[in-house]
Scaffold this active site. Structure first.
Site, PDB file in Angstrom:
ATOM      1  N   GLY A  13     -11.353 -12.859 -19.626  1.00  0.00           N
ATOM      2  CA  GLY A  13     -10.669 -13.412 -18.452  1.00  0.00           C
ATOM      3  C   GLY A  13     -10.516 -12.404 -17.338  1.00  0.00           C
ATOM      4  N   VAL A  15      -8.308 -10.137 -16.943  1.00  0.00           N
ATOM      5  CA  VAL A  15      -7.954  -8.785 -17.386  1.00  0.00           C
ATOM      6  C   VAL A  15      -9.108  -8.170 -18.186  1.00  0.00           C
ATOM      7  CG1 VAL A  15      -6.412  -7.449 -18.874  1.00  0.00           C
ATOM      8  CG2 VAL A  15      -5.468  -9.204 -17.369  1.00  0.00           C
ATOM      9  N   PHE A 162      -2.580  -2.588 -15.401  1.00  0.00           N
ATOM     10  CA  PHE A 162      -1.808  -2.637 -14.156  1.00  0.00           C
ATOM     11  C   PHE A 162      -2.646  -3.080 -12.962  1.00  0.00           C
ATOM     12  CE2 PHE A 162       0.655   0.447 -16.717  1.00  0.00           C
ATOM     13  CZ  PHE A 162       1.892  -0.174 -16.662  1.00  0.00           C
ATOM     14  N   VAL A 270       5.812 -16.339   1.789  1.00  0.00           N
ATOM     15  CA  VAL A 270       6.279 -17.662   1.390  1.00  0.00           C
ATOM     16  C   VAL A 270       6.658 -17.676  -0.106  1.00  0.00           C
ATOM     17  CG1 VAL A 270       3.880 -18.385   1.060  1.00  0.00           C
ATOM     18  CG2 VAL A 270       5.619 -20.105   1.508  1.00  0.00           C
ATOM     19  N   CYS A 276       1.263 -12.969 -13.312  1.00  0.00           N
ATOM     20  CA  CYS A 276       2.117 -11.971 -13.977  1.00  0.00           C
ATOM     21  C   CYS A 276       3.585 -11.994 -13.585  1.00  0.00           C
ATOM     22  CB  CYS A 276       1.568 -10.578 -13.717  1.00  0.00           C
ATOM     23  SG  CYS A 276       0.152 -10.224 -14.744  1.00  0.00           S
ATOM     24  N   GLN A 278       6.011 -13.988 -12.243  1.00  0.00           N
ATOM     25  CA  GLN A 278       6.959 -14.981 -12.745  1.00  0.00           C
ATOM     26  C   GLN A 278       7.051 -14.924 -14.270  1.00  0.00           C
ATOM     27  OE1 GLN A 278       6.823 -18.936 -11.053  1.00  0.00           O
ATOM     28  NE2 GLN A 278       7.128 -19.833 -13.064  1.00  0.00           N
ATOM     29  N   LYS A 279       5.897 -14.840 -14.887  1.00  0.00           N
ATOM     30  CA  LYS A 279       5.863 -14.834 -16.357  1.00  0.00           C
ATOM     31  C   LYS A 279       6.616 -13.626 -16.919  1.00  0.00           C
ATOM     32  CE  LYS A 279       2.154 -13.492 -18.664  1.00  0.00           C
ATOM     33  NZ  LYS A 279       0.719 -13.468 -19.021  1.00  0.00           N
ATOM     34  N   PHE A 338      -3.322 -17.407  -4.699  1.00  0.00           N
ATOM     35  CA  PHE A 338      -1.976 -16.817  -4.665  1.00  0.00           C
ATOM     36  C   PHE A 338      -1.925 -15.566  -3.807  1.00  0.00           C
ATOM     37  CE2 PHE A 338      -1.699 -12.995  -7.344  1.00  0.00           C
ATOM     38  CZ  PHE A 338      -2.909 -13.019  -8.016  1.00  0.00           C
ATOM     39  N   ARG A 346      -3.183 -19.312 -10.031  1.00  0.00           N
ATOM     40  CA  ARG A 346      -2.049 -19.427 -10.961  1.00  0.00           C
ATOM     41  C   ARG A 346      -0.733 -19.101 -10.254  1.00  0.00           C
ATOM     42  NH1 ARG A 346      -4.447 -16.148 -16.053  1.00  0.00           N
ATOM     43  NH2 ARG A 346      -5.293 -14.900 -14.357  1.00  0.00           N
TER      44      ARG A 346
HETATM   45  C1  UDX Z   1       0.508  -7.878 -10.211  1.00  0.00           C
HETATM   46  C2  UDX Z   1       0.795  -6.359 -10.229  1.00  0.00           C
HETATM   47  O1  UDX Z   1       0.704  -5.821  -8.900  1.00  0.00           O
HETATM   48  C3  UDX Z   1      -0.172  -5.656 -11.157  1.00  0.00           C
HETATM   49  O2  UDX Z   1       0.153  -4.281 -11.249  1.00  0.00           O
HETATM   50  C4  UDX Z   1      -0.086  -6.308 -12.537  1.00  0.00           C
HETATM   51  O3  UDX Z   1      -0.998  -5.717 -13.422  1.00  0.00           O
HETATM   52  C5  UDX Z   1      -0.347  -7.808 -12.448  1.00  0.00           C
HETATM   53  O4  UDX Z   1       0.548  -8.404 -11.520  1.00  0.00           O
HETATM   54  P1  UDX Z   1      -1.273  -9.438  -8.989  1.00  0.00           P
HETATM   55  O5  UDX Z   1      -0.401 -10.568  -9.456  1.00  0.00           O
HETATM   56  O6  UDX Z   1      -2.731  -9.525  -9.242  1.00  0.00           O
HETATM   57  O7  UDX Z   1      -0.781  -8.051  -9.643  1.00  0.00           O
HETATM   58  O8  UDX Z   1      -1.090  -9.268  -7.400  1.00  0.00           O
HETATM   59  P2  UDX Z   1      -0.015  -8.571  -6.455  1.00  0.00           P
HETATM   60  O9  UDX Z   1      -0.757  -7.839  -5.407  1.00  0.00           O
HETATM   61  O10 UDX Z   1       1.002  -7.789  -7.190  1.00  0.00           O
HETATM   62  O11 UDX Z   1       0.682  -9.812  -5.738  1.00  0.00           O
HETATM   63  C6  UDX Z   1       1.504 -10.736  -6.433  1.00  0.00           C
HETATM   64  C7  UDX Z   1       2.106 -11.731  -5.466  1.00  0.00           C
HETATM   65  O12 UDX Z   1       3.065 -11.097  -4.617  1.00  0.00           O
HETATM   66  C8  UDX Z   1       1.077 -12.362  -4.525  1.00  0.00           C
HETATM   67  O13 UDX Z   1       1.362 -13.728  -4.369  1.00  0.00           O
HETATM   68  C9  UDX Z   1       1.280 -11.605  -3.224  1.00  0.00           C
HETATM   69  O14 UDX Z   1       0.883 -12.333  -2.098  1.00  0.00           O
HETATM   70  C10 UDX Z   1       2.781 -11.376  -3.252  1.00  0.00           C
HETATM   71  N1  UDX Z   1       3.221 -10.234  -2.441  1.00  0.00           N
HETATM   72  C11 UDX Z   1       2.792  -8.970  -2.725  1.00  0.00           C
HETATM   73  C12 UDX Z   1       4.117 -10.435  -1.387  1.00  0.00           C
HETATM   74  O15 UDX Z   1       4.529 -11.556  -1.117  1.00  0.00           O
HETATM   75  N2  UDX Z   1       4.549  -9.356  -0.656  1.00  0.00           N
HETATM   76  C13 UDX Z   1       4.145  -8.088  -0.924  1.00  0.00           C
HETATM   77  O16 UDX Z   1       4.591  -7.154  -0.224  1.00  0.00           O
HETATM   78  C14 UDX Z   1       3.231  -7.884  -1.990  1.00  0.00           C
HETATM   79  P1  ADP Z   2      -5.881 -13.079 -18.333  1.00  0.00           P
HETATM   80  O1  ADP Z   2      -5.514 -13.283 -16.896  1.00  0.00           O
HETATM   81  O2  ADP Z   2      -4.726 -12.558 -19.167  1.00  0.00           O
HETATM   82  O3  ADP Z   2      -7.122 -12.260 -18.521  1.00  0.00           O
HETATM   83  P2  ADP Z   2      -7.393 -15.515 -18.861  1.00  0.00           P
HETATM   84  O4  ADP Z   2      -6.873 -16.882 -19.171  1.00  0.00           O
HETATM   85  O5  ADP Z   2      -8.152 -15.279 -17.603  1.00  0.00           O
HETATM   86  O6  ADP Z   2      -6.142 -14.534 -18.973  1.00  0.00           O
HETATM   87  O7  ADP Z   2      -8.355 -15.037 -20.047  1.00  0.00           O
HETATM   88  C1  ADP Z   2      -8.062 -15.074 -21.398  1.00  0.00           C
HETATM   89  C2  ADP Z   2      -9.314 -15.501 -22.193  1.00  0.00           C
HETATM   90  O8  ADP Z   2      -9.067 -15.313 -23.583  1.00  0.00           O
HETATM   91  C3  ADP Z   2      -9.735 -16.958 -22.022  1.00  0.00           C
HETATM   92  O9  ADP Z   2     -11.045 -17.018 -21.492  1.00  0.00           O
HETATM   93  C4  ADP Z   2      -9.665 -17.543 -23.470  1.00  0.00           C
HETATM   94  O10 ADP Z   2     -10.726 -18.448 -23.733  1.00  0.00           O
HETATM   95  C5  ADP Z   2      -9.821 -16.293 -24.299  1.00  0.00           C
HETATM   96  N1  ADP Z   2      -9.299 -16.422 -25.683  1.00  0.00           N
HETATM   97  C6  ADP Z   2      -8.104 -16.911 -26.082  1.00  0.00           C
HETATM   98  N2  ADP Z   2      -7.970 -16.820 -27.432  1.00  0.00           N
HETATM   99  C7  ADP Z   2      -9.128 -16.268 -27.910  1.00  0.00           C
HETATM  100  C8  ADP Z   2      -9.622 -15.894 -29.219  1.00  0.00           C
HETATM  101  N3  ADP Z   2      -8.880 -16.071 -30.318  1.00  0.00           N
HETATM  102  N4  ADP Z   2     -10.858 -15.357 -29.300  1.00  0.00           N
HETATM  103  C9  ADP Z   2     -11.606 -15.149 -28.189  1.00  0.00           C
HETATM  104  N5  ADP Z   2     -11.201 -15.468 -26.935  1.00  0.00           N
HETATM  105  C10 ADP Z   2      -9.973 -16.013 -26.785  1.00  0.00           C
END
Ligand code: UDX
Ligand code: ADP
Ligand code: UDX
Length: 472
Positions: A13, A15, A162, A270, A276, A278-279, A338, A346
């Site tokens: 995915g 990550v 990160f 907005v 990441c 919210q979760k 996003f 997401r």
């Molecule tokens: C975040 C973390 O930055 C990263 O280190 C972690 O591994 C995963 O989560 P990401 O969600 O990909 O990364 O993007 P990020 O740049 O952090 O933005 C998150 C949200 O905050 C976005 O919707 C962005 O538009 C918003 N944001 C960011 C703001 O509204 N204001 C800001 O100053 C910075």
């Molecule tokens: P992230 O943003 O954390 O990388 P994604 O949803 O983009 O999350 O990616 C996670 C991936 O892991 C998905 O493509 C899903 O199909 C895969 N996955 C989930 N469970 C398994 C498993 N048991 N074996 C192999 N792949 C898996």
């Protein structure tokens, strides 16, 4: 001494894909195999059109694919071959049962861990890479140990990612830090050293931080919660700015110049989105509650609550400005992802906003340069409501340009800060000429120069700014 020669990454995915592709790019002596259960996703990784959009990702993948970087659905073979396995599967918020709406759903982590335990025929270092609640490594260890025999040994590491989407490759090439947590036993420390040696192929040694397992897991949640907290802080201030005439850009700049605060992550918006923030905040809230720390839970919960408030506040502002009704009006939404430079939607603020517009019976014209059309339909459809998809199809049009979305619109709303929506990139005069009048423009991203747009004739509202400020 353990030397890593063969890496398997479970989960292809956002990550696992970029992270392990970069390891292959930087370490030609290591064979990297990325596996996933999803055949379509693996096929896309093996094609010319990769399943995710990230600047610089294609260059990395196309350079190493077929050499020391492989994508396959043959999960078992890759596990068996590997010395080190990254677990990068999805960990969404639980939808049902205990902790629904709060706790992370660890079913995919558990599934992947059980698979490793079942098929491994030699000792492995298993690395938790997905964002997970504190103490997940403990559960993985229990599963692996219950299944390990005398000859096979599993070491668990926590190595949180990160990277931010849109800058993943840049972040991976030049990370602020790499964090590796391990049990402080001789075996744990040996495994930690082995993974550190993979990263020091390109990351300076002083940026590789080693900690105990729990610190590493909590640091990931903490970093994301604090980043999100800064956004909620500046967004809370944006409401005060709009009510007083202070300018949120000026306030953020003035605060950010204090080196103790720093200038990053102070952009009012907005509302934050992404997989990441919210979760992780909700994970932290859930963890605090479980640990019987209700005040701590309440403190972090407020970061989330403020974010929900910010989205609703923006919608209310739009409706009240359009004479208290948007029924049958055409609202052009520019941006659905996003954040810019990603096709990921997401938790995007756009989803909340547009659902509210549809609820108010507006017609919503959407344009985003990278998001797939089907993704937009899926995000807006309520799976539990009959005919929801049909309703969505009737209420929105997905456009192929900003101009098309804005044509005949009553209001234009900027939701994602794509460069192509900036004042000098779009012909706002042309947009104005083709809109209903009065032509309203709402900027949820502090992207536009309000004075210039007012000269054209737009009625402009920018988040964190008061239209009347400076004119009295
Ligand atoms: C975040 C973390 O930055 C990263 O280190 C972690 O591994 C995963 O989560 P990401 O969600 O990909 O990364 O993007 P990020 O740049 O952090 O933005 C998150 C949200 O905050 C976005 O919707 C962005 O538009 C918003 N944001 C960011 C703001 O509204 N204001 C800001 O100053 C910075
Ligand atoms: P992230 O943003 O954390 O990388 P994604 O949803 O983009 O999350 O990616 C996670 C991936 O892991 C998905 O493509 C899903 O199909 C895969 N996955 C989930 N469970 C398994 C498993 N048991 N074996 C192999 N792949 C898996
Ligand atoms: C503060 C602001 O720093 C300063 O810019 C402003 O002009 C006045 O208020 P001051 O109260 O003198 O200055 O001291 P400061 O160093 O900010 O510390 C305030 C309190 O926070 C102290 O009790 C300090 O011990 C505590 N603190 C500070 C922490 O507990 N942890 C920290 O990391 C920093």
């Amino acid at each position: 001494m353990v030397v890593v020669k063969n890496i398997c990454c479970v989960g292809a995915g956002y990550v696992g894909g970029p992270t392990c592709a970069v390891i292959a790019y930087k370490c030609h002596h290591i064979k990297v195999t990325i596996v996933d259960l999803n055949q379509a996703r693996i096929d896309a990784w093996n094609s010319d059109k990769l399943p995710i959009y990230e600047p610089g990702l294609e260059e990395v993948v196309f350079d190493r694919r077929g050499k020391n970087l492989f994508f396959t659905t043959d999960v078992d073979a890759a596990i068996q071959e590997a010395d080190l396995i990254f677990v990068s599967v999805n960990t969404p918020t639980k939808k049902a049962g205990l902790g629904a709406g709060m706790a992370a759903d660890l079913a995919y982590i558990e599934g992947a861990t059980r698979r490793i335990a079942e098929v491994a025929t030699s000792s492995k270092i298993v690395v938790e890479k997905s964002t997970v609640p504190c103490r997940t490594a403990e559960s993985m260890r229990t599963i692996l140990e219950a299944n390990s025999t005398g000859e096979i040994h599993f070491d668990i590491l926590s190595n949180p990612e990160f990277l931010a989407e849109g800058t993943a490759i840049k972040d991976l090439f030049n990370p602020d830090r790499v964090l590796i947590g391990a049990l402080q036993t001789p075996e744990g420390i040996a495994a930690q050293t082995a993974l550190a040696e993979v990263y020091t192929n390109w990351v300076p040694e002083d940026r590789v931080i080693t900690t105990n397992l729990w610190s590493s897991e909590l640091s990931k949640l903490a970093a994301n919660a604090m980043l999100a907290q800064r956004i909620s802080s500046i967004n809370a201030l944006s409401a005060i700015c709009e009510a007083t005439g202070a300018d949120v850009d000026e306030v953020a700049y003035a605060c950010g110049r204090d080196t103790r605060l720093g200038s990053k992550f102070l952009k009012a918006s907005v509302g934050f989105g992404g997989s990441c923030f919210q979760k992780d905040i909700l994970n932290l809230v859930y963890l605090s509650t479980q640990l019987n720390l209700p005040e701590v839970a309440e403190y972090w919960k407020q970061v989330y609550t403020l974010n929900e408030y910010q989205k609703k506040r923006f919608v209310k502002k739009i409706i009240s400005t359009l004479f208290n009704t948007i029924t049958n009006k055409r609202i052009a939404v520019l941006g659905f992802a996003f954040k810019k430079d990603t096709g990921d939607t997401r938790e995007s603020a756009a989803i909340t906003l547009i659902k509210d517009f549809i609820q108010e019976q507006a017609h919503v014209a959407i344009y985003d340069p990278k998001v797939e059309h089907e993704q937009i339909y899926m995000d807006l459809t309520e799976p539990t409501v009959a005919d929801s998809r049909k309703q969505v199809e009737k209420s929105i049009s997905i456009c192929s340009s900003a101009y098309e979305a804005c044509k005949d619109a009553d209001a234009v709303v900027i939701v994602t800060e794509w460069d192509e929506f900036k004042s000098d990139a779009l012909d706002y005069q042309k947009i104005y000429d083709n809109m209903h009048k009065p032509a309203f423009l709402f900027d949820g991203r502090l992207l536009l120069d309000a004075a210039e747009l007012r000269k054209i004739g737009f009625k402009v509202h920018i988040i964190g700014k008061n239209e009347l400020a400076g004119t009295a």
